[in-house]
Enzyme design. Structure first.
Site, mmCIF file in Angstrom:
data_model
loop_
_atom_site.group_PDB
_atom_site.id
_atom_site.type_symbol
_atom_site.label_atom_id
_atom_site.label_comp_id
_atom_site.label_asym_id
_atom_site.label_seq_id
_atom_site.Cartn_x
_atom_site.Cartn_y
_atom_site.Cartn_z
ATOM 1 N N ARG A 45 -2.131 -5.427 -3.615
ATOM 2 C CA ARG A 45 -2.441 -3.350 -4.073
ATOM 3 C C ARG A 45 -0.384 -3.395 -4.458
ATOM 4 O O ARG A 45 0.032 -3.134 -3.712
ATOM 5 C CB ARG A 45 -2.561 -1.898 -2.807
ATOM 6 C CG ARG A 45 -2.148 -0.540 -3.928
ATOM 7 C CD ARG A 45 -3.438 -0.288 -4.995
ATOM 8 N NE ARG A 45 -3.056 0.544 -5.850
ATOM 9 C CZ ARG A 45 -2.193 0.961 -6.622
ATOM 10 N NH1 ARG A 45 -1.250 0.568 -7.038
ATOM 11 N NH2 ARG A 45 -1.951 2.200 -6.662
ATOM 12 N N HIS A 58 4.035 0.242 -5.419
ATOM 13 C CA HIS A 58 4.038 1.278 -6.740
ATOM 14 C C HIS A 58 4.624 2.257 -5.932
ATOM 15 O O HIS A 58 4.582 2.211 -4.851
ATOM 16 C CB HIS A 58 1.921 2.070 -6.779
ATOM 17 C CG HIS A 58 1.723 2.050 -5.781
ATOM 18 N ND1 HIS A 58 0.959 1.211 -5.387
ATOM 19 C CD2 HIS A 58 1.082 2.758 -4.976
ATOM 20 C CE1 HIS A 58 0.945 1.437 -4.321
ATOM 21 N NE2 HIS A 58 0.536 2.857 -3.776
ATOM 22 N N HIS A 67 4.107 7.735 -6.144
ATOM 23 C CA HIS A 67 2.837 8.513 -6.440
ATOM 24 C C HIS A 67 3.324 9.855 -6.022
ATOM 25 O O HIS A 67 4.115 9.121 -4.478
ATOM 26 C CB HIS A 67 1.358 8.237 -5.910
ATOM 27 C CG HIS A 67 0.968 7.861 -4.576
ATOM 28 N ND1 HIS A 67 1.265 8.191 -3.882
ATOM 29 C CD2 HIS A 67 0.491 6.525 -3.604
ATOM 30 C CE1 HIS A 67 0.983 7.496 -2.193
ATOM 31 N NE2 HIS A 67 0.507 6.228 -2.558
ATOM 32 N N GLU A 100 0.723 9.827 1.660
ATOM 33 C CA GLU A 100 -0.031 8.546 1.619
ATOM 34 C C GLU A 100 -0.219 8.480 2.892
ATOM 35 O O GLU A 100 0.347 8.072 3.481
ATOM 36 C CB GLU A 100 -0.114 7.361 0.983
ATOM 37 C CG GLU A 100 -1.470 6.194 1.050
ATOM 38 C CD GLU A 100 -0.716 5.063 0.132
ATOM 39 O OE1 GLU A 100 -0.586 5.503 -0.815
ATOM 40 O OE2 GLU A 100 -0.454 3.689 0.936
ATOM 41 N N HIS A 102 5.718 1.894 -2.386
ATOM 42 C CA HIS A 102 5.526 0.769 -1.320
ATOM 43 C C HIS A 102 4.183 -0.351 -1.570
ATOM 44 O O HIS A 102 3.681 -0.460 -2.636
ATOM 45 C CB HIS A 102 4.377 1.698 -0.216
ATOM 46 C CG HIS A 102 3.755 2.737 -1.177
ATOM 47 N ND1 HIS A 102 3.888 3.794 -1.358
ATOM 48 C CD2 HIS A 102 2.236 2.341 -0.958
ATOM 49 C CE1 HIS A 102 2.896 4.374 -1.499
ATOM 50 N NE2 HIS A 102 1.691 3.930 -1.550
ATOM 51 N N GLU A 124 -6.556 7.784 -7.521
ATOM 52 C CA GLU A 124 -5.845 6.466 -7.718
ATOM 53 C C GLU A 124 -5.357 6.089 -8.729
ATOM 54 O O GLU A 124 -4.586 4.581 -9.476
ATOM 55 C CB GLU A 124 -6.797 5.453 -6.794
ATOM 56 C CG GLU A 124 -6.307 4.024 -6.250
ATOM 57 C CD GLU A 124 -5.129 4.008 -5.566
ATOM 58 O OE1 GLU A 124 -4.846 5.542 -5.111
ATOM 59 O OE2 GLU A 124 -4.453 2.719 -6.040
HETATM 60 MN MN MN Z 1 -0.418 4.030 -2.468
#
Ligand code: MN
Ligand code: MN
Length: 402
Positions: free
Chosen positions: A111, A114, A116, A120, A159, A182
């Site tokens: 993943r 990124h 946000h 999380e 992360h 997402e």
């Molecule tokens: Mn994340």
């Protein structure tokens, strides 16, 4: 007045649509005779999964906001290296405080780096992963997680997640924002491809030929190379910048249960035993066949549930004679409005395992049994119509699973 109303089968018309005893008896008779027949089209697989909607308990009444959804209903975004799908406020409009994402990352897959706007909280459903997160002081935290572990990345902290082992991993991400998507995270590749190259060259002190190698499309989920051991990654990346702060990972399933009875157990994780989780509290609950997560409510937040294993049913009591029962299976999502009463009963022949999630610093609940057993006895007897010996038989409560 009432005695003059025309009665059908001995039930006064005023009783229809009421949650009272006469209305229940009427519903019960209807369920047993031709009234419950359904000659039109039916989605039989859905009917069979939701017996509590098809033939509701007669105690159900009124309109309760949606309390059920399933990850098996939503679009899966597939990319080489894995997939993702989400249940947010858009799919389950009752859930204003929490949105969740399920993600699969194959071995070596990423993943993408990124960050946000929401916190999380993540629970590992399968396999192994390596996670990294940068602290604002410039130190780096790196750890490996496996099935039953969780992590917490505070809002805006950058992360990464990478699948490890032979088969990568699958995990559940829980965000403290109902309308989180997402699809709208801050991606490294997105930023690079939307910044003038000469600025990137100046920032990175690299020639433009090097800048031309940077990604020009979103990576999001993509295939990569399996990393070295955790020890060598930590040594290499954090020789001068090892995180000395609190851990961002936690072994939830491996912890000693917070409460344990003959019929199940609960593991509670919140800011008290996992200090970085200041805004999200959780309980991992196991209910054995025949067991019951006792009648209770939460004073500080709505409850968002994820069913990991088994099958059960839940009734939500939302005041004003409103009560709704639905059935839940693995990969389903449940929702309880803030302060609404509820129970969860194992209706299957295997253990029922689920997560209760709250946007709150601590897990807090009121137990109905606990309340009744700690009232002055006269108050309890007057309200319930039970005698003192009967009240003595009620469990003292706060056992979580009965
Ligand atoms: Mn994340
Ligand atoms: Mn609850």
């Amino acid at each position: 007045m009432k005695s003059e109303a025309k009665k059908i089968d001995g039930v006064a018309p005023s009783a229809y649509g009421s949650g009272g005893l006469a209305g229940r008896e009427n519903t019960l008779r209807a369920q047993k005779d031709i009234s419950a027949s359904d000659p039109g089209p039916r989605n039989l697989p859905l009917n069979r999964q939701n017996p509590s909607s098809n033939l509701p308990p007669v105690t159900d009444h009124g309109t309760v906001p949606p309390i059920w959804y399933s990850f098996d209903l939503v679009h899966r975004r597939m990319q080489e290296g894995g997939w993702t799908h989400q249940v947010t406020e858009r799919e389950l409009p009752s859930s204003k405080e929490i949105a969740a994402v399920q993600m699969r990352i194959t071995a070596g897959g990423y993943r993408e780096l990124h960050w946000h706007v929401a916190d999380e909280w993540a629970y590992m459903l399968s396999g192994k992963a390596r996670v990294t997160v940068l602290n604002p002081d410039g130190t780096m935290f790196i750890d490996d997680v496996e099935q039953g572990d969780l992590w917490l990345f505070p809002a805006a902290y950058p992360h990464s997640i990478q699948g490890l082992g032979d088969n990568g991993c699958e995990f559940l991400l829980v965000f403290n924002q109902g309308e989180f998507s997402e699809e709208s995270t801050f991606l490294l590749s997105d930023w690079l491809s939307h910044t003038p190259p000469e600025v990137l060259a100046k920032n990175f002190r690299l020639p433009l030929e090097s800048i031309a190698k940077l990604p020009t499309d979103s990576l999001y989920i993509f295939r990569g190379n399996l990393p070295d051991s955790l020890e060598s990654d930590i040594a290499e990346a954090t020789a001068d910048a090892r995180s000395k702060g609190p851990s961002y990972t936690f072994k939830l399933r491996a912890m000693t249960p917070t409460k344990k009875t003959a019929m199940g157990d609960a593991r509670i994780v919140d800011s008290r035993n996992f200090p970085v989780s200041q805004k999200i509290a959780a309980a991992l609950v196991t209910v054995k066949p025949g067991g019951l997560r006792e009648l209770h409510w939460h004073p500080n937040a709505s409850e968002w549930q994820y069913y990991i294993q088994g099958s059960g049913r839940m009734t939500v009591f939302n005041s004003s004679e409103q009560s709704r029962t639905m059935d839940f299976n693995a990969n389903d999502v449940g929702f309880v409005p803030a302060v609404a009463g509820h129970y969860i009963e194992n209706t299957g022949d295997t253990d029922l395992v689920f997560l209760e999630m709250f946007v709150a610093p601590q897990f807090v609940d009121f137990s109905l049994n606990n309340w009744i057993r700690h009232l002055p006895r006269t108050i309890a007897m007057d309200h319930l119509g039970l005698d003192s010996e009967e009240i003595d038989q009620i469990p003292p409560g706060k056992e979580i699973v009965l």
